[in-house]
Design a protein around this motif. Structure first.
Motif, PDB file in Angstrom:
ATOM      1  N   HIS A   1      -0.772   8.001  11.785  1.00  0.00           N
ATOM      2  CA  HIS A   1      -0.740   8.946  10.663  1.00  0.00           C
ATOM      3  C   HIS A   1      -1.207  10.344  11.059  1.00  0.00           C
ATOM      4  O   HIS A   1      -1.747  11.090  10.242  1.00  0.00           O
ATOM      5  N   ASN A   2      -1.007  10.682  12.324  1.00  0.00           N
ATOM      6  CA  ASN A   2      -1.241  12.049  12.812  1.00  0.00           C
ATOM      7  C   ASN A   2      -2.632  12.602  12.505  1.00  0.00           C
ATOM      8  O   ASN A   2      -2.774  13.664  11.879  1.00  0.00           O
ATOM      9  N   PRO A   3      -3.689  11.914  12.920  1.00  0.00           N
ATOM     10  CA  PRO A   3      -5.020  12.495  12.721  1.00  0.00           C
ATOM     11  C   PRO A   3      -5.231  13.683  13.653  1.00  0.00           C
ATOM     12  O   PRO A   3      -4.578  13.790  14.697  1.00  0.00           O
TER      13      PRO A   3
ATOM     14  N   ASP B   1      -4.332  15.336  10.025  1.00  0.00           N
ATOM     15  CA  ASP B   1      -5.142  16.501  10.420  1.00  0.00           C
ATOM     16  C   ASP B   1      -6.626  16.324  10.111  1.00  0.00           C
ATOM     17  O   ASP B   1      -7.343  17.310   9.913  1.00  0.00           O
ATOM     18  N   LYS B   2      -7.101  15.069  10.084  1.00  0.00           N
ATOM     19  CA  LYS B   2      -8.527  14.804   9.888  1.00  0.00           C
ATOM     20  C   LYS B   2      -9.127  14.258  11.179  1.00  0.00           C
ATOM     21  O   LYS B   2      -8.459  13.575  11.963  1.00  0.00           O
TER      22      LYS B   2
ATOM     23  N   ASN C   1      -0.212  11.873  25.149  1.00  0.00           N
ATOM     24  CA  ASN C   1      -0.934  13.095  24.797  1.00  0.00           C
ATOM     25  C   ASN C   1      -0.743  13.510  23.338  1.00  0.00           C
ATOM     26  O   ASN C   1      -1.358  14.479  22.879  1.00  0.00           O
ATOM     27  N   LYS C   2       0.138  12.810  22.613  1.00  0.00           N
ATOM     28  CA  LYS C   2       0.362  13.166  21.216  1.00  0.00           C
ATOM     29  C   LYS C   2      -0.853  12.836  20.343  1.00  0.00           C
ATOM     30  O   LYS C   2      -1.011  13.381  19.260  1.00  0.00           O
ATOM     31  N   LEU C   3      -1.692  11.922  20.812  1.00  0.00           N
ATOM     32  CA  LEU C   3      -2.875  11.508  20.055  1.00  0.00           C
ATOM     33  C   LEU C   3      -4.128  12.057  20.718  1.00  0.00           C
ATOM     34  O   LEU C   3      -4.375  11.817  21.899  1.00  0.00           O
ATOM     35  N   ASN C   4      -4.913  12.802  19.949  1.00  0.00           N
ATOM     36  CA  ASN C   4      -6.197  13.311  20.431  1.00  0.00           C
ATOM     37  C   ASN C   4      -7.219  12.190  20.264  1.00  0.00           C
ATOM     38  O   ASN C   4      -7.794  12.002  19.192  1.00  0.00           O
TER      39      ASN C   4
ATOM     40  N   VAL D   1       0.843  -1.190   0.000  1.00  0.00           N
ATOM     41  CA  VAL D   1       0.000   0.000   0.000  1.00  0.00           C
ATOM     42  C   VAL D   1       0.879   1.241   0.000  1.00  0.00           C
ATOM     43  O   VAL D   1       1.908   1.290   0.671  1.00  0.00           O
ATOM     44  N   ASP D   2       0.473   2.240  -0.770  1.00  0.00           N
ATOM     45  CA  ASP D   2       1.183   3.520  -0.804  1.00  0.00           C
ATOM     46  C   ASP D   2       0.810   4.308   0.449  1.00  0.00           C
ATOM     47  O   ASP D   2      -0.166   5.057   0.463  1.00  0.00           O
ATOM     48  N   MET D   3       1.579   4.108   1.514  1.00  0.00           N
ATOM     49  CA  MET D   3       1.256   4.736   2.787  1.00  0.00           C
ATOM     50  C   MET D   3       1.438   6.255   2.749  1.00  0.00           C
ATOM     51  O   MET D   3       0.864   6.971   3.555  1.00  0.00           O
ATOM     52  N   CYS D   4       2.242   6.747   1.811  1.00  0.00           N
ATOM     53  CA  CYS D   4       2.385   8.211   1.678  1.00  0.00           C
ATOM     54  C   CYS D   4       1.057   8.820   1.262  1.00  0.00           C
ATOM     55  O   CYS D   4       0.645   9.883   1.769  1.00  0.00           O
ATOM     56  N   GLU D   5       0.364   8.154   0.332  1.00  0.00           N
ATOM     57  CA  GLU D   5      -0.941   8.644  -0.103  1.00  0.00           C
ATOM     58  C   GLU D   5      -1.948   8.558   1.042  1.00  0.00           C
ATOM     59  O   GLU D   5      -2.750   9.464   1.255  1.00  0.00           O
TER      60      GLU D   5
END
Length: 620
Positions: free
Chosen positions: A275-277, A252-253, A303-306, A241-245
């Protein structure tokens, strides 16, 4: 040589300078932390520090002995430096050598397993060294296998390299091997599968390093060895899988995962969290599962993950409305569903309530609150279904395809308010516009998921058997949990609306072969040590699953293992009328719900249904 033979002026100079030299040496040893090391673990790092200390102290002695006392013979400086270095190294490393030799002899005497290491590379060397040096090892390394002929007939860490993969069977007999450790994390999928297929015929216990990333992270150790799983023998390469895509789509979603505590849902949460949501919302009816994945993610990301974890049902319109109104998710992954085929056969109304009505309600909220993308987790059992679970998932796909047409055409007046939707007080809440893209992702059986055959087989093997298989010829498509989730995430990046994404899962696998391989991987012989019993097909179960209906056809995507099934046309207005009837009938616990579903899903043909359409097995 006698001390009396040493010239008095040299002896006098040495005695006067000795205290100064001793103090300086102690200072240098302290600065280089030679007094802080554990002799039991003396290493090359410590050897380097000893060399540096010897150089400094020798230079100090040469300079200051000459300046403060007198010039001494060169032999004095050379012999003194050598003697000091030899004594420091000898004392420290002899202590380690004695301990290592003691551990080696103890391990050899206490060993209850004769071990073969496959891989004479860096990982294999690390495993061998740990087996030899660490105390309390239960295995003794007897031989090494490697396909590189240049390594044959040599030794590694004192253990002979006896040949390549073709020598495995002979080496097992020669050295009486009962445990094999696969230590080639960089091996290709094909090579690993071929080697493990040979190993499983040896009746040895198999262990393996999970992957090449451990070499890069310096994590190669015996503690990282895991049991070889039947997933390692799947006759295809893992999905890529293209994890960059994917990263671009998720960063940020605000993302909502329904059924986030289940097998697929929890893995979705793990990969999304990486993936930093902007925010991850776990929604599940079962609080134990939700709590488990919540605590796992909190431990890993803090705390890095909301992270928000919510308990509730996809059947509860008010609860869903409150969640969508408060959190406004950008993406919804809908994994909540009843999926156990035999259980749904005896409770078909629950399959409709939870799977179909629940999917409709979540999709409705996605439309109402203008979610960007809605991804449904479907199954190959939705293709020409023979059980109510598969039929309910086909209905879910039809719901998604209908929602996509409504979203695309802004035809919101076509949306029905199901009877219990109105009861929940959500009348006249249709959206005015929507950008939501609805897609479904269809895949086969997930190895290791809750309710799959692998955990059941493992439990039966641990209990000494028998292993139960429904039919000797039954076949299924299989994929790993991580592959399933990768497909789901990639599908979101390809979504244009209305697609059913399908994974090319390679050749199907006979469940009987799966069971036999798992028995062999556990070190037993099928039908000898562990019997296999055929119990007959369960109600609603068919011998094989299909990935696409005949009418759908395939369309390629950028990923060669992911395809798009073309939607089968159907009358949406008629479908929504039938959906309202099904919803009302399911909440009335109707005894003819299966017959009602047959009228809506034309490809649904229940196995073993009575000619009149009614049978006790379908009654709640």
């Amino acid at each position: 040589m006698h001390i009396s033979s040493i010239p008095p002026e040299y002896m006098h100079a040495f005695i006067k300078f000795a205290p100064i030299y001793t103090i300086f040496s102690l200072f240098v040893f302290h600065i280089l932390r030679l007094y802080n090391s554990l002799w039991q673990f003396a290493s090359f790092d410590e050897l380097n520090r000893i060399i540096i200390s010897s150089i400094f102290t020798t230079l100090f002695q040469v300079a200051f002995m000459t300046i403060l006392m007198m010039r001494m013979p060169i032999s004095y400086y050379v012999f003194g430096a050598f003697l000091q270095f030899a004594m420091i190294v000898g004392i420290r490393f002899s202590y380690r050598y004695i301990n290592l030799e003691r551990n080696r002899r103890y391990n050899n005497q206490a060993a209850i397993h004769n071990v073969m290491i496959i891989g004479a590379g860096a990982a294999g060397k690390t495993i061998l060294r740990e087996m030899r040096n660490s105390q309390g090892m239960s295995g003794k390394a007897c031989c090494v296998i490697d396909d590189n002929p240049n390594k044959w007939d040599r030794t590694m860490e004192g253990v002979p390299v006896v040949g390549g993969r073709d020598s495995i069977m002979n080496a097992v007999k020669t050295y009486n091997i009962d445990r094999i450790m696969f230590a080639i994390p960089s091996a290709s999928t094909e090579d690993k599968r071929d080697i493990l297929n040979i190993c499983k015929e040896t009746k040895c216990e198999l262990k393996s390093l999970p992957g090449i990333y451990q070499l890069a992270n310096g994590e190669v150790s015996l503690s990282k060895m895991k049991d070889v799983n039947v997933e390692d023998l799947l006759e295809r390469d893992p999905i890529k899988v293209d994890m960059c895509e994917v990263f671009k789509q998720l960063t940020d979603k605000t993302i909502l995962v329904t059924g986030g505590g289940g097998s697929i849902g929890s893995e979705l949460c793990r990969q999304i969290a990486a993936h930093n949501p902007k925010q991850l919302i776990i929604f599940d009816i079962y609080e134990n599962n939700a709590y488990a994945i919540q605590q796992e993610l909190v431990r890993k990301y803090g705390n890095k993950l909301n992270l928000v974890t919510l308990i509730g049902s996809v059947r509860d319109s008010r609860r869903l409305d409150m969640i969508f109104d408060k959190y406004r998710p950008d993406i919804v992954y809908h994994a909540a569903a009843h999926k156990h085929v035999p259980l749904m056969e005896t409770s078909p109304n629950e399959a409709i309530k939870n799977n179909v009505v629940g999917t409709y309600k979540v999709a409705y909220m996605a439309l109402k609150y203008d979610v960007e993308r809605f991804v449904l987790i479907s199954t190959d059992k939705a293709v020409n279904p023979t059980n109510i679970m598969g039929a309910s998932k086909r209905l879910c796909e039809m719901v998604i395809q209908s929602m996509e047409r409504i979203s695309e055409n802004n035809d919101f007046d076509s949306l029905p308010l199901l009877h219990d939707h109105r009861k929940d007080g959500l009348k006249d809440v249709h959206p005015k516009t929507s950008r939501t893209k609805f897609v479904a992702v269809r895949f086969g059986n997930v190895l290791g998921s809750n309710g799959s055959v692998i955990p059941l087989f493992k439990k039966q093997i641990a209990e000494g058997g028998p292993v139960t298989v429904t039919h000797p010829d039954i076949i299924r498509y299989f994929m790993t949990i991580s592959e399933a989730v990768s497909l789901v995430l990639q599908a979101g990046t390809y979504a244009k609306g209305g697609e059913i994404f399908v994974l090319d899962m390679g050749s199907p696998v006979k469940i009987d072969t799966l069971a036999r391989n798992l028995i062999k991987l556990s070190g037993y012989e099928p039908d000898v040590d562990i019997p296999i019993v055929y119990t007959g097909l369960r109600s609603g179960e068919k011998l094989y699953e299909e990935k696409l209906m005949k009418e759908e056809g395939l369309k390629k995507t950028a990923n060669e293992l992911i395809f798009i099934g073309q939607p089968i046309p159907f009358d949406m207005d008629n479908f929504f009328r039938n959906l309202e009837d099904l919803s009302q009938a399911s909440y009335q616990n109707s005894d003819d719900i299966v017959e009602r579903v047959e009228k809506v899903v034309s490809t649904f043909h229940p196995v073993g249904a009575h000619p009149t359409g009614k049978e006790k097995i379908y009654q709640n």
